[in-house]
Design a protein around this motif. Structure first.
Motif, short mmCIF file in Angstrom:
data_model
loop_
_atom_site.label_atom_id
_atom_site.label_comp_id
_atom_site.label_asym_id
_atom_site.label_seq_id
_atom_site.Cartn_x
_atom_site.Cartn_y
_atom_site.Cartn_z
N GLY A 3 36.13 47.87 37.39
CA GLY A 3 34.95 47.28 36.76
C GLY A 3 35.24 46.06 35.91
N GLU A 4 36.50 45.70 35.72
CA GLU A 4 36.88 44.54 34.93
C GLU A 4 37.18 43.37 35.88
N THR A 5 36.57 42.21 35.62
CA THR A 5 36.86 41.04 36.43
C THR A 5 38.25 40.54 36.07
N ARG A 6 39.13 40.51 37.05
CA ARG A 6 40.51 40.04 36.84
C ARG A 6 40.73 38.66 37.45
N GLN A 7 40.01 38.38 38.52
CA GLN A 7 40.12 37.09 39.19
C GLN A 7 38.72 36.63 39.57
N ASP A 8 38.48 35.33 39.45
CA ASP A 8 37.17 34.78 39.79
C ASP A 8 37.39 33.36 40.27
N ASP A 9 37.20 33.14 41.55
CA ASP A 9 37.43 31.83 42.13
C ASP A 9 36.55 31.68 43.35
N THR A 10 36.54 30.52 43.94
CA THR A 10 35.73 30.29 45.13
C THR A 10 36.60 29.71 46.25
N THR A 43 44.60 32.81 40.34
CA THR A 43 45.17 33.23 39.06
C THR A 43 44.57 34.55 38.60
N GLY A 44 45.39 35.40 38.01
CA GLY A 44 44.92 36.67 37.48
C GLY A 44 45.58 37.87 38.11
N PHE A 60 40.29 51.42 41.24
CA PHE A 60 39.51 50.89 42.34
C PHE A 60 39.41 49.37 42.22
N VAL A 61 39.40 48.74 43.37
CA VAL A 61 39.35 47.29 43.44
C VAL A 61 38.12 46.89 44.24
#
Length: 82
Positions: A3-10, A43-44, A60-61
């Motif tokens: 439930g925690e955002t570890r990576q965010d990219d496009t 990154t992350g 869970f991922v």
């Protein structure tokens, strides 16, 4: 992760576009529905965290690709058979 955002990219930040990757890979193998193309990670990732944070059984991922959908997997111990 959990439930925690570890990576965010496009995909806009990828070195090669998705169509280019599909075109190249298709020169040496036939892609079929359900195939996964692993492209690396933004990154992350766990090893680069401070301190490092790795997946453990039960985590869970959740991975989302805009316009495609969400993939949710639970981490399990590797099953070793003799």
């Amino acid at each position: 992760m959990n439930g925690e955002t570890r990576q965010d990219d496009t995909t806009a930040n990828m070195l090669f576009s998705i169509p280019d990757l599909i075109g190249y890979i298709s020169t040496f193998t036939t892609l079929k529905p359900g195939d996964v193309i692993a492209t690396g990670t933004p990154t992350g990732a766990g090893a680069r965290s401070d301190p490092p944070r790795f997946l453990t059984p039960g985590d869970f991922v959740e991975v989302e690709v805009a316009g495609v959908g969400v993939l949710l997997n639970t981490v399990a111990d590797e099953q070793i058979t003799a």
